[in-house]
Scaffold this active site. Structure first.
Site, PDB file in Angstrom:
ATOM      1  CB  SER A 129     -52.602  -9.880  72.338  1.00 35.67           C
ATOM      2  OG  SER A 129     -52.131 -10.656  73.482  1.00 35.67           O
ATOM      3  CE  LYS A 183     -56.254 -11.589  72.183  1.00 38.34           C
ATOM      4  NZ  LYS A 183     -57.366 -10.714  72.976  1.00 38.34           N
ATOM      5  CG  HIS A 186     -53.283 -14.708  71.157  1.00 40.63           C
ATOM      6  ND1 HIS A 186     -51.818 -14.278  71.079  1.00 40.63           N
ATOM      7  CD2 HIS A 186     -53.677 -14.146  72.406  1.00 40.63           C
ATOM      8  CE1 HIS A 186     -51.630 -13.706  72.316  1.00 40.63           C
ATOM      9  NE2 HIS A 186     -52.626 -13.329  72.975  1.00 40.63           N
ATOM     10  CG  ASN A 187     -57.703 -14.748  73.747  1.00 36.44           C
ATOM     11  OD1 ASN A 187     -56.572 -13.886  73.870  1.00 36.44           O
ATOM     12  ND2 ASN A 187     -58.766 -13.831  73.743  1.00 36.44           N
ATOM     13  CD  GLU A 190     -53.245 -15.140  77.535  1.00 34.25           C
ATOM     14  OE1 GLU A 190     -52.338 -14.176  78.052  1.00 34.25           O
ATOM     15  OE2 GLU A 190     -53.918 -14.869  76.749  1.00 34.25           O
TER      16      GLU A 190
END
Length: 264
Positions: A129, A183, A186-187, A190
């Site tokens: 990231s 991830k 996380h995305n 976001e």
């Protein structure tokens, strides 16, 4: 010529920047790209006079690496990852390591990890990231796979990761698909933040009637307090930009549309 510490396949901007980051931290890197013209352009351009060697085939890439070989894939998620794994296998000895640094679905990473383990090959699915700038100057790195596989690449990953208060933003996440799972989460967070920002912008602009200068000041103030973050910062920054041709705020020129590249 000395053998390279690691190989990387996939010279789009993220791949190129990761290679330059690795080299700047003292590592020697061998690179390959399916379109070999990109290899030559990179080696003769951004990588010129650096400890980066270009190769024109998978076999040549494997020959350029010290053993146990470590190869990082920075290619599009899905079938391209499987295709490159199949091309790599005939050139790798047991104990070699393949790293997938793309946005692969974590269940695919679990499948690949198990299938390669049966062949004696180690496999790490790694979330990266920070975008293009992070790849070059320091990213947040989320590796998942066998603990012994992480130990092989830990010296590289902890040096190319962004450093916060002296600690690298990189740690071993867990087995097989754990890195890519984190991830994905996380995305998702976001994108939730981005939706909140866009709704705040919408209310300011169309309900409160604020112009870009006023909105810039609000986002800039938010970025000085508890809401301090990269996303708030770049929102404040873009609201202060003016289009050179029309003199209008840049946000008035950009289409209200975004493409999906599969990172969710």
């Amino acid at each position: 010529m000395a053998k390279a510490d690691i190989g990387l396949i996939g010279l789009a901007v993220m791949g190129e920047n990761l290679v330059l980051n690795m080299e700047s931290k003292g590592f020697t890197v061998a690179v390959f790209n399916r379109t070999v013209e990109k290899v030559d352009k990179f080696v003769q351009g951004r990588a010129k006079d650096k400890n980066i060697s270009g190769t024109h085939s998978i076999e040549e890439l494997a020959d350029a690496l010290e053993r146990p070989r470590k190869v990082m894939l920075m290619v599009k998620a899905g079938p391209p990852v499987d295709a490159f794994i199949e091309k790599l296998l005939p050139h790798l000895d047991p104990g070699a390591l393949i790293i997938d640094g793309g946005n692969s679905f974590f269940k695919d990473t679990i499948r690949r990890n198990k299938g390669l383990a049966d062949k004696g090959i180690l496999y790490i699915g790694t979330g990266v990231s920070g975008g293009e700038e992070g790849a070059l100057k320091g990213a947040s790195i989320m590796p998942g796979g066998q603990p012994e596989a992480y130990k092989m690449v830990e010296p590289i990953f902890t040096k190319i990761a962004v450093q916060v208060d002296g600690d690298p933003c990189c740690t071993y996440i867990g087995a097989d698909g754990a890195g890519h799972y984190v991830k994905m989460v996380h995305n998702g967070i976001e994108y939730g933040d981005m939706q909140l920002i866009s709704e705040a912008y919408y209310i300011m602009k169309y309900v409160l009637g604020m112009d870009e200068t006023e909105m810039h000041q609000v986002f800039n103030t938010w970025n000085q307090g508890d809401l301090n973050s990269y996303l708030i910062q770049i929102t404040a920054d873009i609201l202060a930009k003016t289009d050179h041709e029309t003199g209008k705020p840049l946000t008035e020129i950009i289409l209200d549309k975004a493409k999906q590249k599969g990172t969710g």
